[in-house]
Design an enzyme around this catalytic site. Structure first.
Site, short mmCIF file in Angstrom:
data_model
loop_
_atom_site.label_atom_id
_atom_site.label_comp_id
_atom_site.label_asym_id
_atom_site.label_seq_id
_atom_site.Cartn_x
_atom_site.Cartn_y
_atom_site.Cartn_z
CE LYS A 116 -4.10 1.60 2.91
NZ LYS A 116 -4.54 1.54 3.86
CB SER A 199 -7.91 3.22 3.04
OG SER A 199 -7.01 2.78 4.08
CB THR A 220 -7.06 3.62 10.92
OG1 THR A 220 -5.91 3.91 10.30
CG2 THR A 220 -7.44 4.31 12.25
N GLY A 222 -11.09 -0.87 9.75
CA GLY A 222 -11.87 -1.69 8.39
C GLY A 222 -11.10 -1.33 7.15
CB SER A 223 -8.17 0.37 5.89
OG SER A 223 -9.14 1.81 5.74
#
Ligand SMILES: *[C@@H]1O[C@H](CO)[C@@H](O)[C@H](O)[C@H]1NC(C)=O
Ligand SMILES: *[C@@H]1O[C@H](CO)[C@@H](O)[C@H](O)[C@H]1NC(C)=O
Ligand SMILES: *[C@@H]1O[C@H](CO)[C@@H](O)[C@H](O)[C@H]1NC(C)=O
Ligand SMILES: *[C@@H]1O[C@H](CO)[C@@H](O)[C@H](O)[C@H]1NC(C)=O
Ligand SMILES: CC(=O)N[C@H]1CO[C@H](CO)[C@@H](O)[C@@H]1O
Length: 555
Positions: A116, A199, A220, A222-223
């Site tokens: 990422k 994300s 943080t 759900g990402s």
């Protein structure tokens, strides 16, 4: 097959078996080499092929680059990958030479991994670290992220950087998942223009169709869980403090965590075993148990036998929270039957005493807003160079407004979250109160209370919607595995100016969660479920999103 078997023995540590296996008669039979299908190939399969000399890491990097080229900007234009590592081929060649001379350093030796774009890699290698923002293009980070140092030491090859929701979706809640100024709109490979979730969107989409062997995301709230869910992946959101956040563009030290996103929990366990551990540059990691377990030892098909698994129904029974389609609930209830059939007792409901308070609490936003400003300012300050001139959150807000063509295209102007974060005043009383409430809501009156009251080993939830919040505010782990797919007749919904959710064939996942540092146990529970159901294999991406290049095309 044989090499696969050899390798499995090797990773379970029973290396003494190898010489006797080699003397089996079928070991000498000459068989045509079959290359693993890169859409699905696992790390053990790839490692076995590399060790057997069937292909090299150079071949692998070439094949993944070609697959990215096919679908990233061309064809379905998934926009999952932001940058390729210009040093990847040279690194692969060097790791191939080393393998020949000395053997593999680890199970990740010569295996390509996509990061990422909020995870730092040294600029001299040729890639940027930007969280998708033009405000960080060309910036020079002080050093590799802590997890990247571990990956390199294990011999992994950094393949490139993945697109993401800009600043890990902390710019504005209204912005669609998977959109960044630099990368544009990343979309799902299971239905044209479907929401990849975020994300860690690009990590999810790229891994789902084999544009990389494995990937890293960050969570943080759900990402990792949500893009793993939407992209038919296994994801591990480690306990906060199990993996180092040093060198990761932050939202909040209290909630951020780095974890693997992979096509199987086996691959995820292999990656986690490499990246977990203490790092002097992230003091939260100093609180973890002293020995990093070998997480591949958790991969036990019987792990659910005799366990007690609770269902905190109040976290998700509201339809507006699970999503609009009842198929998630149908699949979830079927999953509970499977968990029972695997020998576990399902305690349903096993509610979090704090569930209703969590649903209306604004404490999390308060904590994140304060942390983000402090930590992002520190990030900009620590850069050795930043051509954009941005040195703070305040500068960033101005930069975005000054460069609408880059950062505020039509319908994507919103930076309300940045603005409310900028309005905070550091670690004041209100912050510490909110932080204490979060600990109480997530831990003592939340997950830990439910585990204790019902003597549970773990909780289980659908991965969709906001089911990640209790673990997010507690800093607790979540393991996600594929659960099902939206049906072909689902009513297509909107998820942004150009993206859809739900949509036909879009996957959704199942989450196991527990208290701090129970990652090992949760991996076992997820593995037992994954191996019984093999849901990932039930459906593929839409035809145009499946790259055609295979190893045989590059060797
Ligand atoms: C990233 O940054 C380097 C300089 O560090 C630059 O040479 C390179 O072109 C950049 N990559 C992209 C895709 O902009
Ligand atoms: C980490 O260090 C900071 C100061 O550098 C301190 O405020 C914080 O309490 C420490 N956190 C932990 C978990 O040790
Ligand atoms: C924080 O949580 C507590 C406990 O539920 C609640 O009383 C308070 O209103 C919350 N604060 C905010 C800002 O939401
Ligand atoms: C979709 O198909 C299923 C099974 O045939 C049916 O039960 C359901 O009502 C349909 N849903 C919609 C939105 O048409
Ligand atoms: C590797 C790759 O294809 N990167 C692209 C990501 O998207 C941006 C914006 O369109 C392109 O400039 C990159 O080339």
């Amino acid at each position: 097959m044989l090499v696969g078997l050899l390798f499995v023995l090797a990773i379970t540590g029973q290396c003494l078996c190898i010489p006797s296996i080699l003397s089996f008669p079928f070991a000498t039979r000459a068989k045509p080499i079959t290359f693993p299908d890169l859409y699905e190939a696992s790390v053990p399969e790839l490692q076995a092929g590399l060790n057997a000399g069937h292909f090299t890491s150079v071949d692998l990097v070439k094949a993944y680059f070609a697959r990215i080229e096919e679908v990233n900007l061309k064809g379905p234009a998934l926009r999952a990958v932001l940058e390729l590592n210009p040093s990847a081929l040279a690194q692969a060649a060097s790791l191939d030479r080393e393998r020949k001379l000395k053997g593999a350093r680890s199970t990740l030796h010569g295996i390509p991994i996509l990061l990422k774009d909020n995870i730092a890699t040294i600029a001299s290698e040729g890639m940027n670290t930007t969280a998708g923002s033009f405000s960080l293009l060309g910036s020079v980070v002080p050093e590799d992220a802590g997890v990247v140092k571990r990956l390199r030491k294990a011999g992994a090859i950094i393949l490139g950087k993945a697109n993401l929701s800009e600043f890990a979706h902390f710019r504005a809640g209204s912005l669609p998942s998977g959109w960044s100024g630099r990368g544009g709109q990343n979309t799902n490979a299971y239905f044209p223009n479907a929401d990849p979730c975020g994300s860690s969107s690009g990590s999810g989409v790229a891994t789902s169709i084999g544009l990389t062997a494995v990937s890293l995301g960050t969570e943080t709230d759900g990402s990792i869980t949500c893009p793993s869910s939407n992209n038919n992946l296994a994801g591990i959101k480690p306990t906060v403090g199990l993996t180092s956040r040093a060198g990761v563009i932050p939202i909040s030290a209290h909630q951020d965590t780095v974890g693997p996103m992979t096509r199987s929990l086996t691959d995820a366990a292999i990656v986690l075993s490499v990246i977990a551990g203490k790092d002097a540059n992230d003091n939260f990691t100093l609180a973890q148990p002293s020995r990093v377990p070998d997480y591949t030892k958790a991969l036990n098909k019987n792990a659910l036998r005799g366990k007690r698994i609770g269902v905190p129904r109040r976290v998700f029974t509201d339809d507006s929270i699970t999503g609009t389609d009842p198929s998630v609930n149908v699949a979830f209830n079927r999953a509970l039957d499977i968990i029972r059939s695997l020998g576990a007792t399902v305690v349903d409901p096993a509610d979090l005493p704090s569930a209703d308070e969590i649903a209306i609490s604004n404490n999390e936003t308060l904590v994140l807003d304060v942390d983000f400003k402090v930590q992002l300012n520190d990030w900009y300050e620590a850069l050795k160079k930043n051509p954009s001139g941005v040195r703070s959150l305040a500068d960033l807000i101005k930069f975005n407004d000054d460069h609408p063509e880059l950062e505020e295209p039509p319908q994507l102007e919103d930076q309300s979250e940045l603005i409310s974060s900028e309005a905070t005043n550091g670690f004041d009383d209100a912050f510490f109160k909110a932080l204490a409430f979060d600990q109480e809501l997530g831990k003592t009156r939340g997950i830990d209370a439910a585990l204790k009251a019902h003597r549970l080993d773990a909780l289980v939830l659908p991965s969709t919607g906001f089911t990640t919040v209790p673990a997010a505010i507690a800093g607790y782990p979540i393991i996600t595995v594929p659960l099902g797919f939206y049906p072909d007749n689902v009513t297509i919904g909107s998820a942004g100016p150009t993206t859809f959710y739900p949509a036909p064939g879009v996957p959704f996942g199942l989450s196991f969660l527990g208290t701090a540092f129970t990652d090992f146990d949760l991996i076992g529970f997820g593995f037992a479920y994954e191996q019984r159901t093999k849901t990932r294999l039930a459906r593929k991406a839409f035809a145009a999103a499946i790259p055609k290049t295979q190893l045989k095309d590059v060797i």
